[in-house]
Scaffold this active site. Structure first.
Site, mmCIF file in Angstrom:
data_model
loop_
_atom_site.group_PDB
_atom_site.id
_atom_site.type_symbol
_atom_site.label_atom_id
_atom_site.label_comp_id
_atom_site.label_asym_id
_atom_site.label_seq_id
_atom_site.Cartn_x
_atom_site.Cartn_y
_atom_site.Cartn_z
ATOM 1 C CB ALA A 46 -0.923 0.015 1.225
ATOM 2 C CG HIS A 47 2.105 5.235 -2.194
ATOM 3 N ND1 HIS A 47 1.951 6.363 -1.432
ATOM 4 C CD2 HIS A 47 3.170 5.472 -2.999
ATOM 5 C CE1 HIS A 47 2.879 7.257 -1.759
ATOM 6 N NE2 HIS A 47 3.638 6.729 -2.699
ATOM 7 C CG ASN A 48 -0.734 4.123 3.911
ATOM 8 O OD1 ASN A 48 -0.530 3.187 3.140
ATOM 9 N ND2 ASN A 48 -1.368 3.979 5.048
#
Length: 1021
Positions: A857-859
């Protein structure tokens, strides 16, 4: 008073003699007096270097420097107080050549261009002669490069002006020009070896090439002897003392024998005169190098035009990815983005001199040569600013040449087939156009081969005979086929709508079709796959375009060259369905395909994409035709300048659908790819005939000559074959089935890395460097962030197992790379009310018979705390939902406690509080090692790696199975089996050790942890 009357050819002989004497004399004197000094350079000396360079010979030592400059001064024509301008060999030859050519070609602008070019060329020559490398190295080199660049229009222009009854003049010019430009290629190679790689002895070979260029240049200019001898040119020289302030010369040349003033003839009379002349003087139309060219010339001309179309598309698609380097480092509009406005260069065609130059043979040759030599030829420059400036210049020149061709070209199929070649070259080169400036020889660049092909294309185009040429657009319209009982009408007095339609079309091609796998990224939905795979099915995109191009050929009228008596005709299918490319049903197909491509996934979405590819291909020739007709009626600068503007606006707006958080005002475009697609269709819509009564009288598809039709058909077939063979080439020999590096020990090495879209710190492609690092570290599962490579600002296909959410999901993307089979995967778009939409992949892999969930994931950024909190909550929910199944989560962090507590996971090293933006969490597996590896030159973040032992199937590893304290018991490397050791090659530091700049840092070594008994037993079995 009259001093004398002499033949101008004697001045040419004098010029040649003085030039040779100056250079050869300096070489002999330098080698005789101080040989070892003159071969010495910054890298090496005698005996590695054993031949002096031109610069060292003429500029570093006395007396050869002075003797050389005196002889060059004699060649420039200044002697004390008496000035013989007429007897100045160099400038006199330029002036007399202009008068001679003007008398032969009174209506051509080329003689004037050659006059200006010759003067500038001579001045730049004087610059590098009298400003030596020891005086000012930069000024010397700049003037030398300028001289070489000016040689391009000078040589090709004079070749064009060499038409006449004496064949050997043009033959000699072609011969020496060919050798001059071919010699440039090895000279550049050896210069790079010397300057960049510091190879001893390379400068000697560079010197041989440099001297060869000098002599080829002098021999080329010596052909003026034949010019003046053939025309019996005489010069009567009058002179006065300089104090009296005057001098003059009388130019005399026998008049030509032409009985008619060609400039006053009608088009039909010109064609008749051309044919009569060809029949009376067949020797002037024979090839200059070989009789074989009589047969091959049409094929060579087609290939040359095809290359220039490929070159233009290469530069256009290479500019955004080159300038995007600056944006990803600044996370804002850094300024260089506005260099995309180089596409507005066709606005200059609004000035008559520029238009005349761009539509002339010499102008088109110069523009194509400059675009290739600078835009592609400076790929080796270390500075990303230099490469950006080079590709900007290339796009600037290509835009002008493109627009000039579209204004008058009757064969727009060339341009689209060139686009297909550009797309094919990316497909065969693992997603990178081999001539892009971000590549070098280590990353798949083939710039030298492309430049060699470009050189031969320039030679062909510059020496191409004037006839048989394709008919001009005016002649085509005069002979265009009738539809029904009426002549097809001329284009209406409008320019804005055709211009906007063309701009929308060019952007659409760039956005969706410049990479064959981009449409697959739009439809990708994860595992188990319910649609196409990027590596397997990407050829279908090219095949759809090829089939649509074949359909265009089938519907296009046949046309004959101007000198042929064969009439034009309309194919039978085109007679039954006239002007079908402008039919509203075709537009309806475009709307439907766009809708399916944007809203559906899997095979349905990809089928919509294929239909959209065919739609764009089918309408391209007719839109180019309409824009060209509007340009002739309303002005090329107006039409094609606005097309460049609309394309640039789309480029920015299409990017703002994702990159809105860092650009003022871009928020209004947030996640509105649907509006961008709608706007593209809306601008194309006016091209279609919406009034039923106009369908029978609309402009037909552009006529394509019979010969060109055959060549286009053959090329399309070859593209289709190469498209299908490409995947076979990549898998031969067959690629091994992905397998973990340490299967016996049941080890899984996982990593997380933010890779800045595959662009490294130097603005080069970093995918090869990433691949090599993953291989050397034995990584089995890798999460990559910032990976959406399917936008016009990137344009490269990925080569990953799950490429994550596509471009239509308004996110920069993430990727999961795994050596274990992916059983299933889901894509998530995390809550992002304040910032950019964050992507996530939730996948289940089969790791040694155990289902392990992996999440990438890329937050959100630090500037959006609400986003980070909401995203952490959602990710914790996803992880908790799979409890107690084993889980590995390499990720960008959100609020820490939410992730660990609510997600029911462990941190790989809870005591490491300075990990910036990369954390690794896990559950249900045994962590045995943790390492932080420096980034090298790949990106601005490190690679973090965790090693996990997968428990045997059925082993209890849930919460409480292992005491919390036991999870963080450290161990020495020697306490673990060797299979658990990370590679020793990465020990070192920034000054020494490591692998390609990658080394263990922060802890200076991997951290190891005690292996639980259950996993230890499994490893021993």
């Amino acid at each position: 008073m009259i001093l004398s009357t002499t033949k101008a050819s004697q001045l040419a002989r004098l010029h040649t003699f003085l030039s040779f004497t100056a250079f050869i004399g300096a070489l002999v004197i330098a080698s005789s007096l101080h040989y070892t000094k003159v071969v010495q350079n910054a890298v090496a000396g005698w005996p590695e270097e054993w031949f002096p360079s031109v610069s060292a010979t003429i500029g570093d030592w006395y007396p050869e420097r002075n003797i050389f400059q005196i002889l060059i001064a004699l060649n420039s024509g200044k002697f004390g107080r008496v000035i013989f301008f007429s007897m100045s060999p160099r400038f006199a030859l330029i002036g007399y050549g202009y008068l001679l050519n003007r008398s032969k070609f009174p209506s051509s602008a080329l003689p004037g261009l050659m006059l200006v070019t010759g003067i500038l060329r001579s001045l730049s020559c004087g610059g590098w002669v009298y400003i030596t490398s020891s005086d000012d190295h930069d000024a010397h080199d700049i003037l030398m490069i300028l001289y070489i660049v000016l040689n391009l229009p000078w040589m090709f222009g004079n070749i064009q002006l060499s038409r006449g009854n004496v064949r050997r003049r043009r033959r000699y010019r072609i011969l020496w020009a060919f050798r001059f430009w071919v010699t440039l290629l090895p000279m550049i190679y050896f210069f790079i070896q010397h300057k960049v790689h510091h190879v001893p002895g390379a400068y000697t070979y560079y010197a041989f090439c440099e001297w060869s260029l000098i002599f080829f240049d002098i021999l080329y200019d010596s052909v003026t002897i034949l010019d003046f001898e053939n025309n019996e040119l005489e010069v009567s020289i009058n002179y006065f003392l300089a104090s009296q302030g005057s001098h003059s010369s009388i130019f005399r040349c026998p008049s030509t024998s032409t009985d008619k003033n060609v400039s006053t003839l009608s088009a039909g009379e010109k064609s008749s005169l051309v044919q009569e002349h060809a029949e009376a003087h067949p020797e002037t139309h024979l090839p200059l190098i070989s009789e074989l060219l009589v047969t091959c010339r049409p094929s060579l001309s087609f290939l040359s035009d095809l290359y220039f179309a490929y070159q233009s598309w290469t530069l256009l698609t290479g500019l955004p990815i080159t300038l995007f380097y600056f944006s990803i480092w600044e996370l804002a509009l850094a300024g260089p983005e506005f260099s995309s406005l180089a596409a507005l260069s066709p606005l200059l065609l609004g000035f008559t001199p520029v238009l005349s130059f761009a539509t002339s043979r010499g102008g088109r040759t110069a523009l194509a040569g400059a675009a290739g030599a600078i835009g592609i030829g400076l790929w080796w420059a270390e500075s990303v600013w230099v490469r950006l400036g080079a590709v900007i210049f290339g796009v600037f020149c290509s835009g002008i040449r493109w627009a000039a061709e579209w204004r008058s070209d009757t064969q727009p199929g060339y341009h689209y087939v060139g686009f297909l070649l550009s797309s094919l070259s990316k497909h065969l080169n693992y997603g990178n156009n081999p001539a892009w400036p971000i590549l070098d020889s280590a990353t798949g660049g083939q710039h030298v081969i492309v430049l060699i092909l470009g050189f031969f294309a320039l030679i062909e185009f510059g020496t191409r005979p004037d006839y048989p040429f394709p008919a001009s657009l005016d002649e085509v319209q005069q002979s265009s086929p009738k539809v029904g009982n009426r002549q097809a009408p001329a284009f209406r007095e409008q320019w804005l709508l055709p211009s906007l339609a063309l701009g929308s079309l060019i952007y659409s091609l760039h956005e969706r079709l410049s990479d064959p796998s981009s449409l697959i990224a739009w439809s990708w939905s994860g595992f188990p796959t319910s649609g196409p795979h990027p590596h397997v099915h990407a050829p279908l995109t090219l095949l759809a375009q090829v089939l649509a191009a074949f359909l265009v050929l089938a519907l296009s009228p046949f046309d004959s060259p101007p000198l042929s008596k064969a009439p034009s005709r309309v194919p039978r299918v085109a007679a039954v369905f006239p002007n079908i490319s402008a039919h509203p049903l075709v537009f309806a197909i475009g709307v439907l395909s766009t809708y399916l491509m944007h809203t559906r996934t899997g095979w349905v979405g990809y089928a919509g994409g294929l239909l959209n590819a065919a739609f764009l291909t089918f309408i391209t020739p007719a839109i180019l035709q309409n824009a060209g007709a509007a340009a002739r009626t309303c002005g090329a600068g107006r039409v094609f300048g606005r097309h460049g503007l609309s394309g640039s606006v789309f480029l920015f707006v299409g990017t703002f659908t994702v990159a809105y958080a860092f650009v003022p005002g871009a928020w209004s475009f947030r996640e509105r790819t649907d509006l961008v697609l709608t706007a593209q269709l809306a601008l194309i819509a006016p091209f279609f005939n919406w009034h039923p009564s106009s369908l029978s009288s609309a402009a037909p598809l552009p006529p394509i000559p019979r010969v060109a039709r055959r060549y286009i058909r053959t090329t399309l077939a070859l593209i289709a074959v190469a498209t299908l063979i490409g995947p076979l080439r990549k898998s031969a020999p067959p690629a091994p089935t992905p397998a973990p590096a340490h299967e016996r020990a049941r080890i899984l090495n996982a990593g997380i890395w933010a890779v800045h879209f595959g662009i490294d710190n130097a603005g080069r492609d970093s995918q090869h460097a990433m691949r090599d690092l993953f291989r050397d570290l034995d990584l089995d599962v890798v999460g990559l962030l910032e990976t959406d490579l399917h936008r016009p600002v990137f344009g490269r296909q990925g080569s990953y197992m799950d490429i994550g959410p596509g471009p239509n999901k308004h996110t920069w993307g993430c990727v999961l790379l795994s050596k274990f089979p992916i059983l299933s995967s889901r894509h998530h778009l995390l809550p992002s009310p304040d910032g950019e939409l964050a992507p996530a992949i939730e996948a289940v892999i089969d790791a040694y018979g155990v289902n392990v969930t992996v999440i990438v994931a890329h937050n959100g950024q630090e500037e959006t705390p609400l986003d980070r909190e909401l995203q952490a909550t959602e990710l914790a929910r996803i992880m908790s939902a799979s409890y107690p199944d084993p889980l590995i989560f390499p990720r960008i962090p959100a609020p820490y406690q939410i992730m660990v507590t609510d997600g029911r996971v462990h941190d790989i090293n809870k005591d490491d509080m300075d990990r910036w933006c990369e954390y690794i969490f896990y559950r249900g597996v045994h962590r045995t090692a943790y390492a932080r590896v420096s980034r090298g030159s790949v990106t601005d973040t490190e690679l973090q790696v965790g090693q996990f032992a997968i428990p045997a199937y059925g082993t209890t590893t849930g919460e409480g199975a292992v005491p919390e304290a036991d999870l963080y018991l450290r161990a020495q490397r020697e306490d673990l089996p060797k299979e658990h050791w990370f590679p020793d090659a990465f020990f070192g530091n920034a000054e020494s050790g490591g692998v390609r700049g990658h080394y263990y840092h922060v802890f200076d070594a991997p951290l190891y942890y005690k292996l639980p008994l259950a996993s230890a037993s499994a490893s021993a079995q």
